[in-house]
Design a protein around this motif. Structure first.
Motif, mmCIF file in Angstrom:
data_model
loop_
_atom_site.group_PDB
_atom_site.id
_atom_site.type_symbol
_atom_site.label_atom_id
_atom_site.label_comp_id
_atom_site.label_asym_id
_atom_site.label_seq_id
_atom_site.Cartn_x
_atom_site.Cartn_y
_atom_site.Cartn_z
ATOM 1 N N HIS A 1 1.014 -1.196 -0.191
ATOM 2 C CA HIS A 1 -0.668 -0.134 -0.594
ATOM 3 C C HIS A 1 1.505 1.075 -0.270
ATOM 4 O O HIS A 1 1.922 1.030 1.040
ATOM 5 N N ASP B 1 5.270 2.327 7.251
ATOM 6 C CA ASP B 1 4.325 1.818 6.647
ATOM 7 C C ASP B 1 3.748 2.723 6.084
ATOM 8 O O ASP B 1 2.933 3.748 6.193
ATOM 9 N N ASN B 2 3.629 2.951 4.555
ATOM 10 C CA ASN B 2 4.474 1.961 4.289
ATOM 11 C C ASN B 2 5.104 2.170 3.000
ATOM 12 O O ASN B 2 5.503 1.182 1.899
ATOM 13 N N GLU C 1 -5.134 1.652 1.506
ATOM 14 C CA GLU C 1 -5.609 0.527 2.925
ATOM 15 C C GLU C 1 -6.015 1.186 3.986
ATOM 16 O O GLU C 1 -6.605 0.208 5.288
ATOM 17 N N GLU C 2 -4.958 1.794 4.923
ATOM 18 C CA GLU C 2 -5.651 3.040 6.042
ATOM 19 C C GLU C 2 -7.027 3.206 6.458
ATOM 20 O O GLU C 2 -7.158 3.312 7.014
ATOM 21 N N ASP D 1 4.420 -5.066 3.441
ATOM 22 C CA ASP D 1 3.836 -4.658 4.595
ATOM 23 C C ASP D 1 5.089 -3.787 5.682
ATOM 24 O O ASP D 1 4.789 -4.915 6.494
ATOM 25 N N MET D 2 5.341 -2.579 5.515
ATOM 26 C CA MET D 2 6.773 -2.780 7.028
ATOM 27 C C MET D 2 8.266 -3.500 6.410
ATOM 28 O O MET D 2 7.423 -4.199 6.922
HETATM 29 ZN ZN LIG Z 1 0.083 -0.740 6.537
#
Ligand SMILES: [Zn+2]
Length: 490
Positions: free
Chosen positions: A301, A318-319, A352-353, A380-381
């Protein structure tokens, strides 16, 4: 006879030519692998985390700017647009701008304490504007589920009050029973249920910036550090940890605080109900006439938590880290003269968030047939730490071995994996939307016990990243995906 000798000679020559070209390809692959540089990846993260993109809140004009920058990179490297000539796949994405940090003031028996940002409170990403001062009611998880015989609101009157709310559900075990609770796990449900019961505002006992909520007219809220909630309990002569234990036992320990305890919340936001956002989609077509119809998806994302007042949430780990690794791997694939046999779709996911909007958009309207989609890997991350975790390797062993091989031979980091387990709860990552669509899905993140992780916090800046592991993650992605894309035995 002559012609037979000629044929044998031709076959021999042809065979050795294939051998030579295969070797040349492998050499080129390794040369490209070694060209992936931490320096360049850090540059991508710095760009995406820079002020002009204001934390990439999905739906905002700054998010769209960031998405255009990524598309311009795809174009520069010769990666083709994947959506009928466009690099963008759009979807509706309402959002709110948090224009000011506002304030949260707690008053106990006439003594007012202004909470500190960001240590003690964060503004609500979808709060309405205004100032609200009211008495407090604790409502636990804020769930009304008649079919489960459960109601956090049954003994309290929250009309005109500020509720104190917990995230999640009292039932947490990942089994079929959890599925009955899942509809009540969503922040949006909880907000709507609070307003339905007449609550005027809320403090959420979970201090993260969280766009995955909903704007409701007149509803003002903020996120507060649980330690502050604990103090409010102590001032009321209550024990917070006892109450939380009661929640776990499915009791509903809701109660009204004494009238001499109040909270004042001030918020200033602007709601954009008709905004839209997008995924960025780029494509490298496979080189094998029989296998190029099969697609491998590499995604992560692009959106972050945005900006509150003049404080930006760079959303670096993130991210931006995941997107930077995808960009680096995409650039490497674009440089290969002989492309992998299967096609590769790069998708930088929006929303995404806000609640996994972009991945849902893709799986609802896939650009390539799902039955021709070999796999998806979601990053992710992946920005700091010392080792990798790649979910799903014990389920998809024939795919996973390519990542294992790449790591054992060239990267030498700790690499752990697991089996895909069915998630009965609220989906919390883009990977789950792809997995639920029937696509074998891996999730890559970096494991970290040393460096700070500021989750959904303004301190999630590039200085918490370790570029070396980002380089290795991009290399793992490049070699692992190469292996899978070229594997004719699959
Ligand atoms: Zn994330």
């Amino acid at each position: 006879m002559k012609s037979r000798i000629f044929l044998v000679l031709l076959l021999l020559l042809n065979g050795s030519l294939i051998g030579i070209s295969q070797e040349a390809n492998n050499e080129k692959l390794l040369e490209t692998f070694h060209s992936i540089s931490s320096n360049e990846i850090l540059g991508f993260v710095e760009e995406l985390s820079s002020e002009k993109y204001e934390g990439r809140l999905s739906g905002s004009p700054e998010y769209m700017d960031a998405s255009r920058w990524c598309a311009s990179k795809f174009e520069e490297w010769g990666i083709a647009p994947a959506n009928k000539g466009s690099y963008f796949q759009y979807f509706p994405n309402e959002y709110s701008d948090v224009l000011e940090l506002g304030e949260v003031v707690y008053t106990n028996k006439g003594q007012a304490t202004k909470l500190k940002f960001p240590e003690e409170y964060l503004p609500g990403s979808n709060s309405d504007s205004g100032t609200l001062e009211a008495g407090l009611v604790y409502v636990g998880h804020g769930i009304t589920a008649p079919e489960l015989g459960y109601d956090d609101y049954k003994n309290v009157d929250v009309k005109g009050k500020i509720i104190i709310l917990e995230t999640g559900t009292p039932y947490t075990k990942n089994d079929p029973e959890l599925a009955r609770w899942t509809p009540y796990a969503y922040h949006r449900y909880k907000f709507r249920n609070a307003v339905k019961h007449g609550a005027a505002g809320m403090i959420y006992a979970s201090k993260i910036a969280n766009p995955n909520t909903v704007h409701l007219d007149g509803f003002i809220y903020a996120h507060v550090e649980p330690k502050i909630v604990e103090q409010i309990f102590i001032d009321a002569g209550k024990n917070y940890s006892t109450v939380k234990k009661q929640l776990k036992q499915m009791e509903t320990p809701s109660f009204t605080f004494p009238a001499n305890q109040t909270v004042k919340i001030t918020a200033k936001t602007k709601y954009h109900p008709d905004a839209k956002a997008c995924n960025v989609v780029g494509m490298i077509e496979g080189s094998d006439p029989n296998l190029k119809d099969e697609v491998i998806i590499v995604g992560g994302h692009l959106d972050g938590q945005g900006q509150m007042g003049d404080v930006m949430f760079p959303s670096a780990l993130d991210n931006a880290s995941g997107v930077a690794d995808i960009l680096a791997a995409a650039k490497a694939f674009a440089q290969l003269e002989v492309k992998p046999k299967r096609s590769i779709l790069f998708i930088l996911i929006g929303g995404e968030e806000c609640g996994l909007y972009g991945s849902k958009q893709y799986t609802d309207q896939p650009l390539f047939p799902v039955e021709k989609t070999r796999m998806m890997i979601n990053l992710d991350m992946v920005g700091n730490g010392t080792g990798f975790f790649l979910t799903g390797g014990k389920t998809y062993t024939d795919l996973y071995r390519h990542f294992e091989l790449a790591n054992n031979k060239w990267i030498h980091r700790s690499l752990q994996t697991n089996e895909v387990t069915k998630n009965y709860g609220r989906p919390r990552s883009d990977a789950s939307n792809f997995e639920n669509a029937g696509i074998p899905t891996f999730g890559l993140w970096t494991r970290n016990s040393v460096f700070p992780v500021y989750y959904h916090d303004p301190r999630d800046k590039t200085d918490v990243l370790t570029p070396e592991i980002m380089e290795d993650a991009a290399k793992l992605l490049f070699l692992g995906i190469s292996g899978i894309a070229n594997d004719e035995t699959l």
